[in-house]
Design an enzyme around this catalytic site. Structure first.
Site, PDB file in Angstrom:
ATOM      1  N   LYS A  54       0.105   4.258  -0.248  1.00  0.00           N
ATOM      2  CA  LYS A  54      -0.530   5.433   0.385  1.00  0.00           C
ATOM      3  C   LYS A  54      -0.315   6.677  -0.484  1.00  0.00           C
ATOM      4  O   LYS A  54      -0.213   6.550  -1.703  1.00  0.00           O
ATOM      5  CB  LYS A  54      -0.016   5.599   1.824  1.00  0.00           C
ATOM      6  CG  LYS A  54      -0.172   4.295   2.614  1.00  0.00           C
ATOM      7  CD  LYS A  54       0.057   4.430   4.094  1.00  0.00           C
ATOM      8  CE  LYS A  54      -0.120   3.060   4.754  1.00  0.00           C
ATOM      9  NZ  LYS A  54      -0.012   3.121   6.218  1.00  0.00           N
ATOM     10  N   GLU A  83      -5.139  -5.022  10.474  1.00  0.00           N
ATOM     11  CA  GLU A  83      -4.113  -4.004  10.699  1.00  0.00           C
ATOM     12  C   GLU A  83      -4.385  -3.295  12.021  1.00  0.00           C
ATOM     13  O   GLU A  83      -5.161  -2.329  12.066  1.00  0.00           O
ATOM     14  CB  GLU A  83      -4.121  -2.977   9.561  1.00  0.00           C
ATOM     15  CG  GLU A  83      -3.814  -3.561   8.198  1.00  0.00           C
ATOM     16  CD  GLU A  83      -3.273  -2.512   7.254  1.00  0.00           C
ATOM     17  OE1 GLU A  83      -2.151  -2.717   6.760  1.00  0.00           O
ATOM     18  OE2 GLU A  83      -3.928  -1.491   7.033  1.00  0.00           O
ATOM     19  N   GLU A 137      -6.703   4.597   7.956  1.00  0.00           N
ATOM     20  CA  GLU A 137      -6.501   6.017   7.647  1.00  0.00           C
ATOM     21  C   GLU A 137      -7.740   6.601   6.980  1.00  0.00           C
ATOM     22  O   GLU A 137      -8.074   7.770   7.181  1.00  0.00           O
ATOM     23  CB  GLU A 137      -5.242   6.177   6.767  1.00  0.00           C
ATOM     24  CG  GLU A 137      -3.984   5.905   7.589  1.00  0.00           C
ATOM     25  CD  GLU A 137      -2.817   5.312   6.825  1.00  0.00           C
ATOM     26  OE1 GLU A 137      -2.818   5.351   5.583  1.00  0.00           O
ATOM     27  OE2 GLU A 137      -1.895   4.778   7.474  1.00  0.00           O
ATOM     28  N   HIS A 167      -9.332   0.948   5.064  1.00  0.00           N
ATOM     29  CA  HIS A 167      -8.064   1.221   5.741  1.00  0.00           C
ATOM     30  C   HIS A 167      -8.308   2.166   6.920  1.00  0.00           C
ATOM     31  O   HIS A 167      -9.130   3.075   6.832  1.00  0.00           O
ATOM     32  CB  HIS A 167      -7.053   1.826   4.764  1.00  0.00           C
ATOM     33  CG  HIS A 167      -5.667   1.785   5.317  1.00  0.00           C
ATOM     34  ND1 HIS A 167      -5.230   2.695   6.256  1.00  0.00           N
ATOM     35  CD2 HIS A 167      -4.648   0.919   5.123  1.00  0.00           C
ATOM     36  CE1 HIS A 167      -3.984   2.386   6.589  1.00  0.00           C
ATOM     37  NE2 HIS A 167      -3.613   1.320   5.929  1.00  0.00           N
ATOM     38  N   GLY A 221       2.800   2.141  10.795  1.00  0.00           N
ATOM     39  CA  GLY A 221       3.744   3.243  10.649  1.00  0.00           C
ATOM     40  C   GLY A 221       4.453   3.613  11.944  1.00  0.00           C
ATOM     41  O   GLY A 221       5.111   4.644  12.026  1.00  0.00           O
ATOM     42  N   ASN A 241       0.865  -1.177   0.000  1.00  0.00           N
ATOM     43  CA  ASN A 241       0.000   0.000   0.000  1.00  0.00           C
ATOM     44  C   ASN A 241       0.901   1.226   0.000  1.00  0.00           C
ATOM     45  O   ASN A 241       1.506   1.545   1.018  1.00  0.00           O
ATOM     46  CB  ASN A 241      -0.899  -0.041   1.248  1.00  0.00           C
ATOM     47  CG  ASN A 241      -1.760   1.203   1.373  1.00  0.00           C
ATOM     48  OD1 ASN A 241      -1.794   2.042   0.472  1.00  0.00           O
ATOM     49  ND2 ASN A 241      -2.445   1.325   2.498  1.00  0.00           N
ATOM     50  N   SER A 280       3.801  -2.315  10.218  1.00  0.00           N
ATOM     51  CA  SER A 280       5.254  -2.356  10.428  1.00  0.00           C
ATOM     52  C   SER A 280       5.888  -3.695  10.060  1.00  0.00           C
ATOM     53  O   SER A 280       6.827  -4.148  10.720  1.00  0.00           O
ATOM     54  CB  SER A 280       5.607  -1.966  11.873  1.00  0.00           C
ATOM     55  OG  SER A 280       5.145  -0.656  12.146  1.00  0.00           O
TER      56      SER A 280
END
Ligand code: 13P
Length: 249
Positions: free
Chosen positions: A11, A166, A96, A94, A172, A9, A212
């Site tokens: 992003k 996730e 985010e 996701h 991250g 991904n 990660s």
């Protein structure tokens, strides 16, 4: 048997020339594992990516789409638009998107329906926040995210669904779930699926771990029986690192 899958991904990273450079680098890598490989560039670079990767065995995914076929939704992209440029996979849900764009389970259910109606595959993401895990609520949160967005579907629909667990606290941050934490949650997800759709469906769905994942930890995480691959953020932006993860199987 379910597939092993490693998806990158990207992003909101990489302009056109950086995308071209990364695509060229990806084409130079050697795959020594049986994992299917997917990359998800930003929407403006999907066409380019699909053209570049057409004759390779790397597939291209979008990172998001709207649920409507077309219309007055300024700034949005529909499933049929993605299909028209050869993109047949989309990441939905996701964290985010949930956090910064207020995407709810209800909205995601509509997006999943639109993607499946257009014969696309969905990489459906979900995962608990740190506070949920600290409170011991991680399973309840994950179960409700899956139920609310997916459990209106018929069993057959799961042929086109890849799940991606996730945990938000691992995205991250450099902090990875331990292989045991990943395995425990993946086994719980599979049990949740089995309770609703039966063991055959549950055993056929690939469940990816994201958060990660790096070349150094991929093998241990992918070694767990219910972890069928990874959804990779930061480490997917370097072709060599990404393929080190692909080849960790
Ligand atoms: P990182 O691998 O950078 O933690 O990101 C994971 C992710 O969000 C993939 O969708």
């Amino acid at each position: 048997m379910r597939k092993n899958i490693v998806a990158g991904n990207w992003k909101m990273n990489n302009d056109l020339s950086q995308t071209e450079a990364l695509l060229a680098d990806l084409l130079k890598q050697t795959k020594t594992s049986n994992a299917e490989v997917i990359v998800a560039p930003t929407s403006v670079n999907l066409y380019k990516a699909n053209e570049a990767l057409k004759s390779s065995d790397i597939s291209v995914s979008a990172q998001n789409m709207h649920f409507a076929e077309k219309g007055a939704y300024t700034g949005e992209v529909s499933a049929s638009m993605l299909k028209s440029i050869g993109v047949e996979i989309v990441i939905l849900g996701h964290s985010e998107r949930r956090e910064y764009f207020n995407e709810t389970d209800e909205l995601l259910a509509k997006k999943v329906d639109a993607a499946l109606a257009n014969n696309m595959s969905v990489i459906f993401c979900f995962g608990e926040e740190l506070a949920d895990r600290k409170a011991g609520n991680e399973e309840a949160v994950v179960e409700s995210q899956i139920k609310n967005a997916l459990f209106h579907l018929e069993a057959l629909a799961f042929k086109n669904i890849i799940l991606a667990y996730e945990p938000v606290w691992a995205i991250g941050t450099g902090e990875t779930a331990t292989p045991e934490q990943a395995q425990d949650m993946h086994a719980f997800i599979r049990k949740t699926l089995a309770n609703k759709y039966g063991a055959e469906v549950a055993d056929s769905v690939s469940i990816l771990y994201g958060g990660s994942v790096k070349p150094a930890n991929a093998q241990e995480i992918f070694g767990k029986p219910d972890v069928d691959g990874g959804l990779i953020g930061g480490a997917s932006l370097k072709a060599a690192d990404f393929f080190a993860i692909v080849n960790a199987f």
